[in-house]
Write a protein that holds these residues in place. Structure first.
Motif, mmCIF file in Angstrom:
data_model
loop_
_atom_site.group_PDB
_atom_site.id
_atom_site.type_symbol
_atom_site.label_atom_id
_atom_site.label_comp_id
_atom_site.label_asym_id
_atom_site.label_seq_id
_atom_site.Cartn_x
_atom_site.Cartn_y
_atom_site.Cartn_z
ATOM 1 N N TYR A 176 0.823 -1.202 0.000
ATOM 2 C CA TYR A 176 0.000 0.000 0.000
ATOM 3 C C TYR A 176 0.864 1.262 0.000
ATOM 4 N N PRO A 235 -0.421 4.714 -4.974
ATOM 5 C CA PRO A 235 -1.792 4.540 -5.468
ATOM 6 C C PRO A 235 -1.968 3.354 -6.410
ATOM 7 N N GLY A 281 -7.154 1.686 -2.973
ATOM 8 C CA GLY A 281 -7.440 2.142 -1.615
ATOM 9 C C GLY A 281 -7.620 0.993 -0.640
ATOM 10 N N GLU A 295 -10.420 0.156 0.733
ATOM 11 C CA GLU A 295 -11.800 -0.331 0.743
ATOM 12 C C GLU A 295 -11.935 -1.854 0.771
ATOM 13 N N ARG A 322 -2.822 6.772 7.955
ATOM 14 C CA ARG A 322 -3.198 5.757 6.964
ATOM 15 C C ARG A 322 -3.561 4.439 7.656
ATOM 16 N N LYS A 381 -6.969 4.854 8.988
ATOM 17 C CA LYS A 381 -7.948 4.822 7.901
ATOM 18 C C LYS A 381 -8.219 3.387 7.475
#
Length: 405
Positions: A299, A302, A306, A308, A340, A343
């Motif tokens: 990760y 990009p 993401g 998700e 991050r 998140k």
């Protein structure tokens, strides 16, 4: 929050570390026969002692030998099985048409130098010899740490499909050896189980499979190539499902052997990567089907999409977030990396109707996104840069999970 005493640890790394120049040069000298294999041993062992000390000084508990006893990340597991042959070593060469030209690593190799490394196929029935090519690594590592830390030593293993995906349909084995993939997979699985059994009996409790191939199913370019290939007898989704079944057969093991899998997007000379694409294509099936405890995911940029897909992570699985790049020396901002991680935890929690960030964080860790030297020469950064990266990983972990190893 209770401190975990077994892997995955909060601060992890993927296994390979930058090799000292002396080690690299001497291994090449052995290869061209200007030095003896015996002369390499003390140089290799000193380098391993030093890199173990480096990891310990950085606060890393999941200790590896930096893959210093290998020229490339996958080692020689397949090459040492009965029935497998490096056909690139044959006089007169081999048929270049065996490759999937759209396989991301093959495509890159062909562009750069016309052939991939180590062209190994089954020329006879595959079986384990009873002698492990990984075991000497583990045995030497056991001499460097106290016995109560042997369970922390991590050995990195070749992907079960390493010498299957790169070749076209039914080309991972010569004609007449196997009638189909199922027969090939069954014998590889038995060999893999034998390898894990040998390592387990020696005391290994922490293993990590390095697998570029599953991540390739995230790549739109690869998927387009697959769909356009008239020789394929199944869709990419069907092949991925077949790999899940195959891998699970390979990964049969005792319950106390921690096994993780690193989904690599490529880590070649001069910090090259081979593929891009979010985990969305594979996350739900992989997380809920594959019999591993931990997923080491990249990760750092990009190109991986993401967080998700982490919504699909089941409660009994862990994810190590590779948010720190191992490819370049620029040091990430610690505060941004901590955010991050939080998140990512929120997406894990979102996938559970009663989940919270705090609960989700129990199943997360942090690491560099890949190894620092999957191949001998390593990535485009220096030894001190690597030290700073590992220290940063430790500092991120200390911020998010204070007091945990």
């Amino acid at each position: 929050m209770a401190s975990p005493r077994s892997p995955p640890f909060r601060a992890e790394h993927i296994g390979s570390l930058l090799r000292p120049d002396e080690l690299v040069k001497h291994r090449y000298a052995v290869a061209d026969q200007s030095a003896t294999p015996e002369s390499l041993v003390p140089i290799e062992q000193k380098a391993i002692r030093d890199v173990v000390a480096l990891q310990q000084s950085c606060g890393i508990h999941s200790i590896t030998n930096g893959e210093y006893s290998r020229h490339q990340f996958w080692g020689t597991f397949f090459e040492t099985l009965n029935g497998m042959e490096e056909v690139n070593l044959r006089e007169g060469g081999y048929d270049m048409s065996i490759f999937r030209q759209y396989a991301p690593d093959v495509k890159s190799f062909m562009h750069a130098k016309t052939i991939p490394n180590s062209v190994t196929v089954a020329t006879g029935k595959i079986s384990h010899t009873g002698k492990s090519s990984y075991l000497p690594e583990f045995e030497f590592m056991k001499t460097l740490v106290p016995k109560d830390q042997w369970k922390n030593i991590k050995i990195t293993l070749a992907s079960p499909s390493w010498y299957h995906f790169r070749y076209g349909p039914n080309r991972a084995y010569v004609k007449g050896v196997y009638a189909n993939d199922d027969e090939y997979f069954a014998d590889v699985a038995k060999a893999y189980q034998a390898e894990l059994s040998i390592l387990y009996e020696a005391g290994l409790r922490n293993a990590q499979v390095d697998d570029p191939n599953l991540a390739y199913f995230c790549s739109d370019a690869m998927l387009s190539g697959w769909k356009a290939d008239p020789l394929n007898f199944q869709t990419a989704d069907e092949q991925f499902a077949a790999y899940m079944k195959f891998y699970n057969a390979c990964f049969e093991r005792p319950a106390d052997l921690h096994l993780g899998i690193h989904l690599c997007r490529g880590n070649y000379l001069n910090s090259q990567h081979f593929s891009e694409g979010a985990y969305d294509n594979i996350a739900s099936i992989m997380f809920n089907t594959l019999n591993v405890s931990t997923f080491y995911l990249e990760y750092d940029t990009p190109r991986a999409g993401g967080f998700e897909p982490l919504k699909f992570l089941p409660r009994n699985k862990n994810v190590v977030l590779g948010v720190v790049t191992s490819k370049f020396p620029t040091l990430e901002d610690k505060k941004e990396m901590v955010e991050r991680v939080y998140k990512a935890a929120d997406f894990v929690a979102e996938g559970e109707s009663t989940g919270t960030r705090e609960e989700a964080l129990k199943r997360l860790s942090v690491s560099p996104q890949c190894g620092f030297a999957s191949h001998a020469e390593g990535n485009a950064l220096g030894y001190e840069d690597m030290r700073k990266k590992l220290t940063l990983v430790r500092n991120i972990a200390d911020e998010v999970w204070p007091g945990e190893p």
